[in-house]
Design a protein around this motif. Structure first.
Motif, short mmCIF file in Angstrom:
data_model
loop_
_atom_site.label_atom_id
_atom_site.label_comp_id
_atom_site.label_asym_id
_atom_site.label_seq_id
_atom_site.Cartn_x
_atom_site.Cartn_y
_atom_site.Cartn_z
N PRO A 36 52.81 46.01 34.31
CA PRO A 36 51.75 45.76 33.34
C PRO A 36 50.47 46.82 33.74
CG PRO A 36 51.95 44.65 35.88
CD PRO A 36 53.20 45.40 35.63
N ARG A 37 49.84 46.72 32.94
CA ARG A 37 48.47 47.86 32.56
C ARG A 37 47.78 48.07 34.19
NH1 ARG A 37 46.39 48.73 26.77
NH2 ARG A 37 47.80 49.14 25.78
N ALA A 38 48.07 47.11 34.97
CA ALA A 38 47.07 46.74 36.75
C ALA A 38 47.43 47.55 37.06
CB ALA A 38 46.95 45.59 36.68
N LEU A 41 49.91 52.37 40.80
CA LEU A 41 50.64 53.73 41.57
C LEU A 41 51.80 53.16 40.96
CD1 LEU A 41 51.93 55.47 43.58
CD2 LEU A 41 51.33 53.99 45.11
N ARG A 42 52.55 54.11 40.11
CA ARG A 42 54.50 53.52 39.53
C ARG A 42 55.71 54.26 40.67
NH1 ARG A 42 50.23 52.58 35.53
NH2 ARG A 42 51.23 51.16 34.51
N PHE A 43 56.32 53.91 40.73
CA PHE A 43 57.81 54.62 41.27
C PHE A 43 58.87 53.69 41.12
CE2 PHE A 43 58.15 50.15 44.29
CZ PHE A 43 55.99 50.29 44.41
N PHE A 57 53.64 33.98 44.76
CA PHE A 57 53.52 35.00 43.50
C PHE A 57 53.28 34.52 42.50
CE2 PHE A 57 57.81 36.87 41.15
CZ PHE A 57 57.38 37.96 41.34
N ARG A 58 51.84 35.63 42.02
CA ARG A 58 50.59 35.29 41.76
C ARG A 58 51.07 35.67 40.12
NH1 ARG A 58 47.17 32.91 44.21
NH2 ARG A 58 46.57 32.37 46.19
N ARG A 59 49.97 35.88 39.35
CA ARG A 59 50.57 36.36 37.85
C ARG A 59 49.05 38.18 37.93
NH1 ARG A 59 52.64 32.83 34.66
NH2 ARG A 59 52.46 30.39 35.40
N GLY A 60 48.55 37.80 38.90
CA GLY A 60 48.14 39.03 38.79
C GLY A 60 47.55 39.71 40.01
N ALA A 82 52.71 49.13 41.91
CA ALA A 82 51.71 48.57 43.38
C ALA A 82 49.67 49.35 42.53
CB ALA A 82 51.72 49.41 44.36
N ARG A 83 49.16 47.68 42.62
CA ARG A 83 47.42 48.62 42.58
C ARG A 83 46.78 47.75 44.34
NH1 ARG A 83 44.21 47.74 37.95
NH2 ARG A 83 42.08 48.04 38.77
N GLY A 84 46.81 49.35 45.00
CA GLY A 84 45.71 48.67 46.12
C GLY A 84 47.25 48.36 46.88
N HIS A 85 47.12 47.14 47.72
CA HIS A 85 47.74 46.25 48.87
C HIS A 85 48.63 44.89 47.70
CE1 HIS A 85 46.46 47.55 52.05
NE2 HIS A 85 44.61 47.54 51.80
N TRP A 86 49.28 45.24 46.84
CA TRP A 86 49.19 43.99 46.05
C TRP A 86 51.20 44.66 44.83
CZ3 TRP A 86 48.44 38.74 46.01
CH2 TRP A 86 47.37 38.63 47.00
N TYR A 87 51.11 44.37 45.19
CA TYR A 87 52.86 44.73 44.35
C TYR A 87 53.28 44.07 43.06
CZ TYR A 87 53.08 48.44 48.06
OH TYR A 87 53.15 49.40 48.70
N TYR A 88 53.72 44.68 42.91
CA TYR A 88 54.43 43.86 41.04
C TYR A 88 56.10 44.33 41.60
CZ TYR A 88 55.40 42.78 35.80
OH TYR A 88 55.44 42.74 34.81
N GLY A 89 56.98 42.98 41.13
CA GLY A 89 57.53 43.06 41.20
C GLY A 89 58.91 41.55 40.08
#
Length: 116
Positions: A36-38, A41-43, A57-60, A82-89
């Motif tokens: 997502p564009r949000a 930090l990419r890894f 497990f949230r949508r944003g 990630a974005r701040g303390h939120w991780y996308y998985g």
């Protein structure tokens, strides 16, 4: 004339970055394109270790986003960014709560083991 100037500037920037030993990227990788564009930090895609039970497990990346369902310690997830303390998985198997494999969403870092 404007196009020529823009092309010249882009060419100079590319030459400078390559001369300095930096990698030049012209298009996102397939995995980056699916993130997502949000993300800020990419890894590299890597396994996340969930350390809590029954959390959203949230949508944003935030509590203002709706939940896709709950995650548990036994659930398997691959983290992408990630974005701040939120991780996308993305789930690598069906979750304990019934979310399908390959469901993607956001979780707060307090529900993850510390990432190395």
């Amino acid at each position: 004339m404007l196009r020529t100037t823009a092309r010249l500037a882009a060419s100079m920037a590319l030459t400078l970055s390559m001369t300095a030993g930096l990698a030049a990227v012209t298009a996102p990788t397939a995995s980056a394109a699916s993130e997502p564009r949000a993300c800020t930090l990419r890894f590299s895609d890597h396994a996340g270790k969930i350390i809590a039970d029954a959390f959203n497990f949230r949508r944003g990346p935030g509590t203002s986003y709706s939940s896709r369902g709950y995650l548990y310690k036994s659930d398997k997830i691959r983290l992408k960014c990630a974005r701040g303390h939120w991780y996308y998985g993305t789930l690598t198997a069906r979750s304990k709560s019934g979310l399908a494999k390959n469901t993607s969403g956001w979780l707060h870092d307090k529900f993850l083991a510390q990432l190395a």
